[in-house]
Write a protein that holds these residues in place. Structure first.
Motif, mmCIF file in Angstrom:
data_model
loop_
_atom_site.group_PDB
_atom_site.id
_atom_site.type_symbol
_atom_site.label_atom_id
_atom_site.label_comp_id
_atom_site.label_asym_id
_atom_site.label_seq_id
_atom_site.Cartn_x
_atom_site.Cartn_y
_atom_site.Cartn_z
ATOM 1 N N LEU A 190 8.516 -1.949 8.813
ATOM 2 C CA LEU A 190 8.224 -2.571 8.430
ATOM 3 C C LEU A 190 8.145 -2.754 6.701
ATOM 4 O O LEU A 190 8.279 -1.564 6.284
ATOM 5 C CB LEU A 190 6.854 -1.825 8.367
ATOM 6 N N GLY A 241 4.608 -2.471 3.005
ATOM 7 C CA GLY A 241 2.862 -1.909 4.053
ATOM 8 C C GLY A 241 3.158 -0.186 3.579
ATOM 9 O O GLY A 241 4.228 0.142 2.631
ATOM 10 N N GLU A 258 0.926 0.626 12.550
ATOM 11 C CA GLU A 258 1.407 -0.721 12.302
ATOM 12 C C GLU A 258 2.526 -1.099 14.038
ATOM 13 O O GLU A 258 2.491 -2.829 13.428
ATOM 14 C CB GLU A 258 2.178 -1.226 11.209
#
Length: 333
Positions: free
Chosen positions: A108, A111, A138
């Motif tokens: 990711l 984030g 996520e």
């Protein structure tokens, strides 16, 4: 059917475990229930970390631990889980691949940071987990590679992943792909509190055939069927699941099908040091045996060997080569 490239594909939360030994009084002072798992925010994770003093950081997460056990047994393991593009995320991926686990989930970017679980170990070996999920939440359906699922004899999901909605869809996608390829799909309930949050959906997974195989400890199975009686829970799961594996701590384990029940004794343990990951490593042994075509009692015995090694030291991942221990016990994997 696609050629089998992996014995077990594990899908779950990619978490660094931060392990610290504490006294019972510490849990009381913090208002924590021994043996539980609670979700915390980033601020609470930092506060608790500052309170525990010396600690050890080890790659963890239930499904990740199981993948490490499969690899240590000489099995072919794959893992899907979300880390961040940060130092802990890089280290997590490095350690997973270094253990022989196929791990190709894109990190990711921009984030939340990589997840961590602060695990408090009391002198009796029990662990109390305080988990900041971070980037774990996520995980998306796009992170699940259909080719990897099709090439895996068993796809295995940890129940904790059922909290983020997108992760649910990722698992449903994996289940559909696996079944279309003639593969087996399994889930572990992970935690009694997790069962309380998602009981109707977990039961639906079993009753609709989305999941073929269930892993649970005694407390989780009782929670699933809202009963204090193990025999009642066993009778219920026999109707719902094609195969259910129930761990009973020092009393061993049970493998339950619609036709029969196998009760297997626990593997001997000299000293219980840390119960962190015991269920995860039991699952690694059972799943490896199942993928390799062993009979159910032998799958349970193999799981017991892996769990016994795990609880003899601090940390959820094998320190000895499980394949060597299995061979010493007569297994040829």
């Amino acid at each position: 059917m696609t050629d089998t490239r992996f014995d077990v594909l594990c899908i779950g939360n990619a978490i660094f475990d931060v392990l610290a030994t504490v006294e019972e009084d510490f849990l009381v002072a913090e208002g924590l229930t021994k043996g539980s798992m609670r979700l915390v925010d980033a601020e609470e994770a930092v506060r608790l970390y500052d309170r525990i003093g010396a600690a050890v950081r080890i790659p963890g997460g239930c499904a990740g631990n199981t993948a490490s056990g499969v690899a240590s047994l000489g099995g072919r393991a794959a893992f899907v889980g979300k880390v961040a593009a940060d130092e802990p995320g890089d280290a997590y991926g490095h350690d997973m691949r270094g253990a022989g686990i196929h791990f190709a989930t894109p990190p990711l970017k921009d984030g939340a940071p990589t997840a961590r679980s602060i695990i408090l170990i009391t002198p009796d070996g029990e662990r109390t987990m305080n988990t900041y999920l971070g980037a774990c939440q996520e995980l998306r359906p796009s992170d699940v590679d259909p080719a990897t699922v099709e090439a895996s004899a068993i796809t295995y999901l940890e129940g904790y992943l059922w909290d983020p909605p997108a992760a649910k869809e990722a698992f449903r996608r994996a289940s559909d792909v696996a079944h279309a390829a003639g593969r087996r799909v399994a889930i572990t309930l992970s935690d009694s509190f997790c069962v309380d949050r998602w009981r109707p959906e977990f039961l639906s997974l079993l009753r609709t055939g989305t999941v073929d195989t269930l892993f649970a400890n005694e407390h989780e199975l009782k929670a699933l069927y809202e009963t204090s009686d193990l025999d009642t829970a066993i009778a219920a799961v026999r109707e719902d699941a094609g195969l259910a594996i129930v761990t009973l701590g020092a009393a061993g384990s049970m493998a339950v099908t619609r036709e029969e029940t196998h009760h297997v004794r626990a593997h001997p343990v000299d000293k219980v040091v840390d119960l962190t990951g015991a269920g995860d490593l039991f699952a690694s042994g059972f799943l490896t045996g199942l993928a390799r075509g062993l009979e159910l009692p032998d799958c349970a015995r193999l799981g017991g060997i892996a769990a016994a090694e795990c609880i003899g030291h601090v940390g959820p991942r094998p320190q000895a080569k499980l394949v060597d221990l299995a061979r010493q016990d007569g297994f040829e994997i």
